[in-house]
Design a protein around this motif. Sequence first.
Motif, short mmCIF file in Angstrom:
data_model
loop_
_atom_site.label_atom_id
_atom_site.label_comp_id
_atom_site.label_asym_id
_atom_site.label_seq_id
_atom_site.Cartn_x
_atom_site.Cartn_y
_atom_site.Cartn_z
N ALA A 208 14.72 -21.97 5.24
CA ALA A 208 14.74 -22.80 6.46
C ALA A 208 15.51 -22.09 7.58
N ALA A 209 16.63 -21.43 7.23
CA ALA A 209 17.42 -20.72 8.24
C ALA A 209 16.66 -19.53 8.81
N LEU A 210 15.90 -18.83 7.97
CA LEU A 210 15.10 -17.70 8.46
C LEU A 210 14.08 -18.18 9.50
N CYS A 211 13.48 -19.32 9.26
CA CYS A 211 12.53 -19.87 10.24
C CYS A 211 13.25 -20.22 11.54
N LEU A 212 14.47 -20.76 11.44
CA LEU A 212 15.23 -21.08 12.65
C LEU A 212 15.63 -19.82 13.40
N LEU A 213 15.93 -18.76 12.67
CA LEU A 213 16.29 -17.50 13.33
C LEU A 213 15.16 -16.99 14.21
N TRP A 422 1.47 -33.70 0.95
CA TRP A 422 2.31 -33.90 2.13
C TRP A 422 2.84 -32.58 2.67
N CYS A 423 3.01 -31.59 1.81
CA CYS A 423 3.37 -30.25 2.30
C CYS A 423 2.26 -29.70 3.19
N TYR A 424 1.02 -29.79 2.70
CA TYR A 424 -0.11 -29.26 3.46
C TYR A 424 -0.33 -30.06 4.74
N ALA A 425 -0.11 -31.37 4.69
CA ALA A 425 -0.23 -32.18 5.90
C ALA A 425 0.80 -31.75 6.93
N THR A 426 2.03 -31.47 6.47
CA THR A 426 3.08 -31.01 7.38
C THR A 426 2.70 -29.68 8.03
N TYR A 427 2.17 -28.75 7.25
CA TYR A 427 1.78 -27.45 7.80
C TYR A 427 0.69 -27.60 8.86
N VAL A 428 -0.30 -28.43 8.57
CA VAL A 428 -1.41 -28.61 9.50
C VAL A 428 -0.92 -29.27 10.80
N LEU A 429 -0.13 -30.32 10.67
CA LEU A 429 0.33 -31.04 11.87
C LEU A 429 1.26 -30.18 12.71
N THR A 449 10.25 -27.50 4.38
CA THR A 449 9.18 -27.89 3.45
C THR A 449 8.67 -26.67 2.69
N LEU A 450 8.49 -25.56 3.40
CA LEU A 450 8.04 -24.34 2.75
C LEU A 450 9.07 -23.86 1.73
N GLY A 451 10.36 -23.92 2.09
CA GLY A 451 11.40 -23.49 1.17
C GLY A 451 11.44 -24.33 -0.10
N ILE A 452 11.29 -25.65 0.03
CA ILE A 452 11.29 -26.52 -1.14
C ILE A 452 10.07 -26.25 -2.01
N GLN A 453 8.91 -26.11 -1.38
CA GLN A 453 7.68 -25.90 -2.15
C GLN A 453 7.74 -24.59 -2.93
N LEU A 454 8.20 -23.51 -2.30
CA LEU A 454 8.26 -22.22 -2.98
C LEU A 454 9.30 -22.22 -4.10
N THR A 455 10.44 -22.87 -3.86
CA THR A 455 11.48 -22.89 -4.88
C THR A 455 11.06 -23.71 -6.10
N VAL A 456 10.43 -24.85 -5.86
CA VAL A 456 9.95 -25.67 -6.97
C VAL A 456 8.85 -24.94 -7.73
N LEU A 457 7.99 -24.24 -7.01
CA LEU A 457 6.93 -23.47 -7.66
C LEU A 457 7.52 -22.39 -8.56
N ALA A 458 8.62 -21.78 -8.13
CA ALA A 458 9.21 -20.68 -8.89
C ALA A 458 9.89 -21.15 -10.16
N ALA A 459 10.50 -22.33 -10.14
CA ALA A 459 11.25 -22.78 -11.32
C ALA A 459 11.26 -24.30 -11.35
N ILE A 460 10.48 -24.87 -12.27
CA ILE A 460 10.47 -26.32 -12.46
C ILE A 460 10.26 -26.59 -13.94
N PRO A 461 11.12 -27.40 -14.58
CA PRO A 461 10.98 -27.63 -16.02
C PRO A 461 9.90 -28.63 -16.39
N SER A 462 9.62 -29.58 -15.49
CA SER A 462 8.63 -30.61 -15.80
C SER A 462 8.08 -31.18 -14.50
N PRO A 463 6.87 -31.72 -14.52
CA PRO A 463 6.27 -32.25 -13.28
C PRO A 463 6.82 -33.62 -12.92
#
Length: 514
Positions: A208-213, A422-429, A449-463
């Motif tokens: 998120a900070a990289l995007c703000l930069l 909702w991630c994809y809806a956020t990106y489109v809007l 939103t991108l940061g949360i999605q990528l982090t959860v994709l990288a490591a999540i124990p259960s859906p």
Amino acid sequence: MSDIPPRPSPDARVVAAKARALWSRVPPALRLPLAVFLACQACYLLWWMAFYPGMIDYDSLVHAWQVTTDHWISNHSVLYNCLVWLTLNLSGGFAALTLLQTIAMSAALGYACASLHTLGVRGRWSAPAAVACALVPPLGPFAVFVGKDVPFTICAVLTFAVTARLLGRRLNGSWNGRLRRSEVALLCVGFLGIGLFRNNGFPMTVIAALCLLLALPGARRLITALVTATTAVTLTLMLVVYPAVGVEPPRQTLVYNLHYADLAVTYAQAPGLFTRDDLRLMARATSLSNWRAGGTSCYASDPMYRKLDRDVTDPLTEPIVRLWWRTLRKAPHIVMGARICRGHLAWAVFPGPKDQGGRTWNSLNWVNPEFYRWYPEMQKSPYRQAAQPRPLSTTLNHAADFTYGTSRVPQLEWLLWRGAIWCYATYVLVARLARTRNCRPLLALAGLTLGIQLTVLAAIPSPSFRYMVAPMFIGVLCLSLIPALRGAAVPFVPPQASGKTPSTASPKNVEYVP
């Protein structure tokens, strides 16, 4: 009978007049966030009264077990453990904590609406979106859930709101390359909360900070210093401070449970890849039949983790990790496929064919009986009764149970219980808004939103639903951007490029009201 409605009584007219006079004293800038706060809090109070003292599940009682039996472990948020300890010792139950969570969430939603207003989003659009977050299940009752993911989501909404305010300032010409003290303080609270309430939260703040930069070049040094400081504080607490004060680190088996799950999936699909020495090592951890059974589904690592005896597997961590690396080199497609499959909740709109659908939902005042097998001390703990549901209104409880249960219709899971859509809806809007306003920096709205999605994709124990709740809140709030997408693109001229100060720049170039 006459159809003329009765006139309000003199007392009612007096009360209405006093209310209008009181509201007129509120500064105009505070009216929108205050109205949203009051409306959202009214909705949350209904959920709180219906599910009093709060919604409880397995992890909720783990928090209680840790803080009441002096088994503080950093696998759960230590900061949230402190909040649980405080509310249990001061009030004897969870009600005070869940009530404070609703107040904080209402405040974050009110501030988000005020921040969206700086982007040209009128309150008539942002306020209903915020109230929908507080009213419609599953997002509404989520705030009364006893779990670390609630304050994490509050901090995520707060960070999104500060981002919207900063980008709005750049868009309307009031950006001078500096962050105000209130913005710095709120951004610091948001970044710290994301990192401290979820152990893997700091990568989200970095993204998120990289995007703000990229969006705010005039404040790059300050934003860099802020995200560096908050990340350093988070890591220092986890690696140095917590062990120094007696907080136990998580068991090695838990830390590397995803590696065990990867090996199980690989063994189930390609057992010929493993040598006799590999199989002997695996058999020391648990039987090969358990390895094969644990690898039949790639959607969660928990089934395999439950088959392991942590006292046996903890000493085997180093050779198991070496085996994982060898397996990754031999069959990267299987290991990476298992990781992508396990992160299904983060990227897939619809549940998979073997997805454990029940695990995508929070439990409604339900405690897994297996909990007491792992934590027998809680059988006689007085705090076990504190977790029992005691609704303040039976009528509200029945209505809330029905509404909450209706939302669990499998056909609506993709919309109500999975955050990917909702991630994809956020990106489109956000992309459409940036194009309409001809202002690429607005893309930073989707950074968290991108940061949360990528982090959860990288490591999540259960859906589990709770991992992707924050993008759902942000996505619903972003629906209020739709009215701003109408019409032709509005030219954007930054104050520095226009050669004029914000006070003299042409309004049509720096301000837009849908």
